[in-house]
Scaffold this motif. Sequence first.
Motif, mmCIF file in Angstrom:
data_model
loop_
_atom_site.group_PDB
_atom_site.id
_atom_site.type_symbol
_atom_site.label_atom_id
_atom_site.label_comp_id
_atom_site.label_asym_id
_atom_site.label_seq_id
_atom_site.Cartn_x
_atom_site.Cartn_y
_atom_site.Cartn_z
ATOM 1 N N MET A 1 3.825 3.562 20.391
ATOM 2 C CA MET A 1 3.482 2.968 19.064
ATOM 3 C C MET A 1 4.942 3.398 18.012
ATOM 4 N N SER A 2 5.527 2.513 17.833
ATOM 5 C CA SER A 2 7.038 2.701 17.059
ATOM 6 C C SER A 2 6.724 2.521 15.551
ATOM 7 N N SER A 3 6.043 1.239 15.178
ATOM 8 C CA SER A 3 5.984 0.934 13.601
ATOM 9 C C SER A 3 4.646 0.600 13.462
ATOM 10 N N ILE A 4 4.033 0.993 12.234
ATOM 11 C CA ILE A 4 2.729 0.848 11.795
ATOM 12 C C ILE A 4 2.909 0.208 10.366
ATOM 13 N N GLN A 5 1.929 -0.909 10.330
ATOM 14 C CA GLN A 5 2.112 -1.789 9.011
ATOM 15 C C GLN A 5 0.548 -1.370 8.344
ATOM 16 N N PHE A 6 0.766 -1.247 7.035
ATOM 17 C CA PHE A 6 -0.819 -0.997 6.475
ATOM 18 C C PHE A 6 -0.373 -1.619 4.946
ATOM 19 N N GLY A 7 -1.177 -2.531 4.442
ATOM 20 C CA GLY A 7 -1.159 -3.224 3.121
ATOM 21 C C GLY A 7 0.210 -3.693 3.046
ATOM 22 N N CYS A 8 0.859 -3.552 2.211
ATOM 23 C CA CYS A 8 2.420 -3.836 1.727
ATOM 24 C C CYS A 8 3.366 -2.991 2.268
ATOM 25 N N CYS A 9 3.021 -1.953 3.246
ATOM 26 C CA CYS A 9 3.876 -1.028 3.634
ATOM 27 C C CYS A 9 4.137 -1.097 5.300
ATOM 28 N N GLU A 10 5.224 -0.420 5.689
ATOM 29 C CA GLU A 10 5.674 -0.541 7.032
ATOM 30 C C GLU A 10 6.250 0.839 7.278
ATOM 31 N N PHE A 11 5.689 1.807 8.156
ATOM 32 C CA PHE A 11 6.271 2.862 8.626
ATOM 33 C C PHE A 11 6.487 3.105 9.793
ATOM 34 N N ASN A 12 8.049 3.242 10.179
ATOM 35 C CA ASN A 12 8.512 3.480 11.399
ATOM 36 C C ASN A 12 8.405 4.731 11.739
ATOM 37 N N GLN A 13 7.518 5.225 12.958
ATOM 38 C CA GLN A 13 7.293 6.559 13.359
ATOM 39 C C GLN A 13 8.380 7.126 13.940
ATOM 40 N N THR A 14 9.446 6.207 14.584
ATOM 41 C CA THR A 14 10.466 6.580 15.059
ATOM 42 C C THR A 14 11.608 7.487 14.180
ATOM 43 N N THR A 15 12.000 6.595 13.143
ATOM 44 C CA THR A 15 12.977 6.826 12.232
ATOM 45 C C THR A 15 12.148 7.235 10.850
ATOM 46 N N GLN A 16 11.007 7.481 10.790
ATOM 47 C CA GLN A 16 10.143 7.894 9.486
ATOM 48 C C GLN A 16 10.763 7.619 8.370
ATOM 49 N N ILE A 17 10.820 6.215 8.348
ATOM 50 C CA ILE A 17 11.398 5.435 7.212
ATOM 51 C C ILE A 17 10.055 4.550 6.883
ATOM 52 N N LEU A 18 9.789 4.675 5.498
ATOM 53 C CA LEU A 18 8.550 3.940 5.029
ATOM 54 C C LEU A 18 9.144 2.867 4.183
ATOM 55 N N THR A 19 8.818 1.524 3.919
ATOM 56 C CA THR A 19 9.157 0.681 3.272
ATOM 57 C C THR A 19 8.087 -0.021 2.578
ATOM 58 N N LEU A 20 8.312 -0.253 1.365
ATOM 59 C CA LEU A 20 7.084 -0.971 0.449
ATOM 60 C C LEU A 20 7.471 -2.205 -0.090
ATOM 61 N N GLU A 21 7.012 -3.412 0.420
ATOM 62 C CA GLU A 21 7.649 -4.819 0.192
ATOM 63 C C GLU A 21 9.017 -4.819 0.404
ATOM 64 N N GLY A 22 9.414 -4.310 1.500
ATOM 65 C CA GLY A 22 10.630 -4.503 2.202
ATOM 66 C C GLY A 22 11.601 -3.417 1.576
ATOM 67 N N LYS A 23 11.255 -2.695 0.530
ATOM 68 C CA LYS A 23 12.040 -1.704 0.035
ATOM 69 C C LYS A 23 11.831 -0.324 0.347
ATOM 70 N N VAL A 24 13.032 0.312 0.826
ATOM 71 C CA VAL A 24 12.954 1.974 1.469
ATOM 72 C C VAL A 24 12.137 2.760 0.280
ATOM 73 N N VAL A 25 11.183 3.522 0.617
ATOM 74 C CA VAL A 25 10.647 4.295 -0.129
ATOM 75 C C VAL A 25 10.920 5.784 0.290
ATOM 76 N N GLU A 26 11.382 6.616 -0.824
ATOM 77 C CA GLU A 26 11.943 8.064 -0.558
ATOM 78 C C GLU A 26 10.656 8.989 -0.578
ATOM 79 N N LEU A 27 10.283 9.663 0.456
ATOM 80 C CA LEU A 27 9.396 10.830 0.708
ATOM 81 C C LEU A 27 10.116 11.936 1.026
ATOM 82 N N ASP A 28 9.277 13.162 0.337
ATOM 83 C CA ASP A 28 9.720 14.500 0.574
ATOM 84 C C ASP A 28 9.060 14.817 2.094
#
Length: 720
Positions: A1-28
């Motif tokens: 499992m490498s990438s997860i989609q939920f709602g308008c978000c996509e979370f890449n579990q390998t790189t731990q990068i979250l995008t919301l409507e295509g824009k990267v979201v900074e998470l601590d």
Amino acid sequence: MSSIQFGCCEFNQTTQILTLEGKVVELDPRQLALLEFFIANPERIVSRDELQQAIWKQVIVSDNAINKLVANLRKSLDDNPKSPIYIQTVPKQGYRFVAKIKEITVRVEKDHLESLEQHDSFSKSAQKTTWPKIVASLCLCSFVVLMSYVAYSDNQPEPKYGHTQTLTRMTGVKQSPVVTLDQESVLFINFAEGEGQLFKGPVDLGKDAVQPIITPFSSITYLLGFDKSGQLVVRANKAGKCGWFKGNIESGAFVITEQSQLECPKRILRDNEYAANTDSIYFINHSSQGYEANSLSYAHFDDVAFKTASLNLAKKWTASRFEIAGDDVVLLAHTAIGHSGVFKLALSDITAKESELTFEDKNKARSHIIPEFTLPYRSNNVAWSHDKKGVIYTNAPPATQLLYQSLETDVKPKLVASFSDYICCNIERINVNDDFVFTTEAADYNIEWLSKSENSGIDFEIDNSSSYDFIPAFANTSDDLYFLSKRSGKTQIYKQSAQSKAEQVSDFNAYLRFYGLALSPDDKWITSFESKVIWLLAADKSLDDRTISVTGNILSLDWLSNQLFAVSVRENGQVRVDIYNTQMQKVHTLVGSDRFAINRVMSKRNGGRDVIMIVNERILYDLPLSSIFDANTIDGSIDEASELVSLNEPIPLLAAVIDENQFLYPSEQRGKWMGVELTIGAEPHFLPFDIDRELTAKDGRFVHSKLVHLSSEVHRTLAQ
């Protein structure tokens, strides 16, 4: 499992990068851990106890801290708690992740069909092929298979990473891991209450538990590795002195076999390296300590003094970390704007026999070495891979990772390990299975009141995140509070007013390390600084932000008027005070003399035109602001100054603050601060409360940055 989609978000579990409507979201890091936990537990109620165990492990935190963490993640996901599409609050029970989760798979159907068509075409043509052609084809295939086998024998498949194992579960800060020569144990230092103790634990959790090692040191500060005879080389404090030692671990105790005559310099040694081939010790020098910038101090273990050699980096680079393996050196350096470069050089070039040429002549005689590759952020550390064909390095928060970059081929970096906490400090190799040992750190700081005013109407509940809030500063013309925070992953400046939430007022697009925060007397300008860079932000957003680099290391920054601020800078072992205007123009420099060493110039914050000057690290002078422009040396200013107080202990320059007519500074006792009235002959006194870290004060109100959670552990990768 490498990438997860939920709602308008996509979370890449390998790189731990979250995008919301295509824009990267900074998470601590804590928000990342919470999101991963929700994704792993969808559509079910999870209690706060479960969240505490999953996110904070064995550390007990309040429900308020958990609530804040969930609220911050909701904010990052743009989720409305009153009408949630991602995280639902279940009263008195916990939370539920209600979004539908979909795994994103790579579509290969088209490529697969094209492959089948090619195979079908080949099969049909093969039916018309004559026997000689078939024999020739078989010979060719046999040759290809043989060559492939030979190539495979010389180039074994690279190990696959992705899983990690935690080797420790104990309080304290873990640093300096070293794998024993038998590859079965890891040695590390655990710092508790400022003192380092040696521990030994297995690299496999199925074996013995972690055990302390008895040492003859008051504090052990660095593990450098093993010499050719198998003795452990350490840096430690013994009998009040810092030095380097060799020894063996026998029956759970470190037994000293050799002690170097080398003395530790009077400065922080951020990185020590040991070369077993030459039995030598190395550490990086910086210009602020009286040494040539980007040079190494080095010495044989039996020497009595260190020599110095240039690293020959371009001026824009500042050396940070390095590792020696045999005769090969990999080095990490940073630029003033927060970029990193990885360099490769030979140890023999650094420690070549010194000639009579000066360092400048040597640098002119050869071109600067250039980085093997650069990174658009500030990395924490670098180490060689097992075969030295590549390097392992850390990326920047919030998604802290270990990455592998080949130095032989131009390929993208590969993920080695990913962690919710910050991956820091040394990286050590386990030679049995191409694994690595590393340490993590996670600290939560909140901004808290120490003392409020009698008029509680101007005090407010501080909007802390569950991340890292630090260095508070009161506004001068209002009751607003400013502070630095890592809640968005990158350090930003936040402002909070009464009856409102904290709002972000800066937009730094790089991961920066700030050490101070101050506002001009009219609150029109905000200053913060790194070690070599000053940032000037305009409260009026119609004005552009400004920045400037300095030579040397910045110690403190203080506003003197609405247009002028003073910067204390240490360079070549000496401190000077530079005066800048809001156009970032240096208008004056004040240096010390044979009698007086200047340390800092501070405004009294009482609306007057007088300032306080700190001299010889412990004497306070009161003098008119205008007098500091009368001469370039401190002597001329002292002639017009009044000596107020001569303290018994040096003043930590960065920490001291002034409130009304009182000077506040940390004492030598941990957590205890002193106050002294700014009048002639005043006696210092202890403040009636403990102060954890940075302090700001205004009109008798005190706010500080308090540690609420700290965790640090040793981990290893699990290569497949």
